[in-house]
Design a protein around this motif. Sequence first.
Motif, PDB file in Angstrom:
ATOM      1  N   ASP A 210       0.840  -1.208   0.000  1.00 21.87           N
ATOM      2  CA  ASP A 210       0.000   0.000   0.000  1.00 21.87           C
ATOM      3  C   ASP A 210       0.870   1.251   0.000  1.00 21.87           C
ATOM      4  OD1 ASP A 210      -2.289  -1.462   0.026  1.00 21.87           O
ATOM      5  OD2 ASP A 210      -2.696  -1.216   2.177  1.00 21.87           O
ATOM      6  N   LEU A 211       1.964   1.189   0.738  1.00 23.89           N
ATOM      7  CA  LEU A 211       2.835   2.358   0.872  1.00 23.89           C
ATOM      8  C   LEU A 211       3.382   2.777  -0.491  1.00 23.89           C
ATOM      9  CD1 LEU A 211       4.279   4.386   2.734  1.00 23.89           C
ATOM     10  CD2 LEU A 211       6.060   2.662   3.086  1.00 23.89           C
ATOM     11  N   TRP A 212       4.000   1.840  -1.229  1.00 22.91           N
ATOM     12  CA  TRP A 212       4.602   2.265  -2.497  1.00 22.91           C
ATOM     13  C   TRP A 212       3.550   2.454  -3.588  1.00 22.91           C
ATOM     14  CZ3 TRP A 212       6.860  -2.883  -1.309  1.00 22.91           C
ATOM     15  CH2 TRP A 212       6.372  -3.921  -2.131  1.00 22.91           C
ATOM     16  N   GLU A 213       2.343   1.891  -3.377  1.00 22.03           N
ATOM     17  CA  GLU A 213       1.283   2.157  -4.352  1.00 22.03           C
ATOM     18  C   GLU A 213       0.626   3.509  -4.097  1.00 22.03           C
ATOM     19  OE1 GLU A 213      -1.404  -1.173  -4.684  1.00 22.03           O
ATOM     20  OE2 GLU A 213       0.262  -2.563  -5.030  1.00 22.03           O
ATOM     21  N   SER A 214       0.745   4.020  -2.868  1.00 17.77           N
ATOM     22  CA  SER A 214       0.074   5.277  -2.516  1.00 17.77           C
ATOM     23  C   SER A 214       0.887   6.516  -2.872  1.00 17.77           C
ATOM     24  CB  SER A 214      -0.211   5.315  -1.001  1.00 17.77           C
ATOM     25  OG  SER A 214      -1.009   4.230  -0.622  1.00 17.77           O
ATOM     26  N   PHE A 215       2.216   6.378  -2.879  1.00 17.87           N
ATOM     27  CA  PHE A 215       3.071   7.555  -3.095  1.00 17.87           C
ATOM     28  C   PHE A 215       4.123   7.240  -4.157  1.00 17.87           C
ATOM     29  CE2 PHE A 215       1.775   7.392   1.376  1.00 17.87           C
ATOM     30  CZ  PHE A 215       1.160   8.630   1.533  1.00 17.87           C
TER      31      PHE A 215
ATOM     32  N   LYS B 255       6.358   5.274 -13.312  1.00 18.03           N
ATOM     33  CA  LYS B 255       5.882   5.866 -12.070  1.00 18.03           C
ATOM     34  C   LYS B 255       4.368   6.016 -12.112  1.00 18.03           C
ATOM     35  CE  LYS B 255       9.588   6.166  -9.701  1.00 18.03           C
ATOM     36  NZ  LYS B 255      10.242   7.342  -9.162  1.00 18.03           N
ATOM     37  N   GLY B 256       3.735   5.596 -11.026  1.00 19.00           N
ATOM     38  CA  GLY B 256       2.282   5.576 -10.994  1.00 19.00           C
ATOM     39  C   GLY B 256       1.752   4.176 -11.246  1.00 19.00           C
ATOM     40  N   SER B 257       2.638   3.263 -11.676  1.00 25.61           N
ATOM     41  CA  SER B 257       2.205   1.867 -11.835  1.00 25.61           C
ATOM     42  C   SER B 257       2.242   1.199 -10.458  1.00 25.61           C
ATOM     43  CB  SER B 257       3.124   1.136 -12.808  1.00 25.61           C
ATOM     44  OG  SER B 257       4.359   0.890 -12.182  1.00 25.61           O
ATOM     45  N   LYS B 258       1.796  -0.034 -10.405  1.00 22.68           N
ATOM     46  CA  LYS B 258       1.620  -0.731  -9.138  1.00 22.68           C
ATOM     47  C   LYS B 258       2.955  -1.018  -8.431  1.00 22.68           C
ATOM     48  CE  LYS B 258      -0.998  -4.863  -7.918  1.00 22.68           C
ATOM     49  NZ  LYS B 258       0.154  -5.755  -7.866  1.00 22.68           N
ATOM     50  N   ASP B 259       3.975  -1.346  -9.187  1.00 23.51           N
ATOM     51  CA  ASP B 259       5.219  -1.851  -8.591  1.00 23.51           C
ATOM     52  C   ASP B 259       6.377  -0.877  -8.755  1.00 23.51           C
ATOM     53  OD1 ASP B 259       4.002  -4.173  -7.736  1.00 23.51           O
ATOM     54  OD2 ASP B 259       4.428  -5.244  -9.595  1.00 23.51           O
TER      55      ASP B 259
END
Length: 260
Positions: A128-133, A164-168
């Motif tokens: 969630d952290l890297w998907e949120s920011f 950037k902005g993708s899931k991973d």
Amino acid sequence: MDISVREMLDCVDADLNQDQSVLFRLFGFIRSRVPPDPAGVVASVSLRQLANDIGGQHININVIRVGFDALGTTALADALIELDYSVYRIRNIYRPRNLGVGRVLHWFVDSADADGMDDIGGTGEARDLWESFSVQNNGIDAFVARNISGTLLGLSPRPGDCDKGSKDDGCLAGGIDSNDEGLSRTFAHEIGHFLGLPHNHDALPDGPCPTGNDRFNLMAQTGCVPFIAGTSTRDTRTAVNLDSDQGSDMREHCAVREGC
Ligand SMILES: [Zn+2]
């Protein structure tokens, strides 16, 4: 290679009209100082070495501290040293495999915005952290949380995505609740996963761990790293080796920039 400090600042996109601390802007130390080495030896950095790093294949990193505003004064001071030590170490760990670390920028998510993700409770929250920011540049987003509960030390997609902005598009590079050596190894290990490297053994708890010198490989899980003789502390300082195949695999990742 002959490259001036001015050219190096330009390579890392520094604004040449602003006063620049070389240690902050070129080396990426948030304290604008070389961090102390926990082993008590004097840590040092070299401009010539950095010029070689930036002049060859390299990665850029966004160090994103999460929830550090909730730390007290002393804990915050220690936390910033830990961050700088991780930046210092990853350069030294990747350099022998001809992968430099170029631009290092520091960002933060404060505890209010983190919405609980400053204290990571498990793998779902890490994702969630890297998907949120995300930071909209070509650096790898490496989040460092104020705390990680349980046995998790860090987490990364393998490989990470450069869109950037993708899931991973980022990784949890560690928690500041680890010690300096532990966090710095996890930081380099998770970015290793981001760059595509698997563990060099079947995952714990089933394992088994690798044997012999392979236990000192950076991509061995911390639970496989030998103890320092006579202690119950894992030798995370020594267990940072990468072989040449791992080096060439990392250098093929989309986050790797050609020489500046
Ligand atoms: Zn791992």
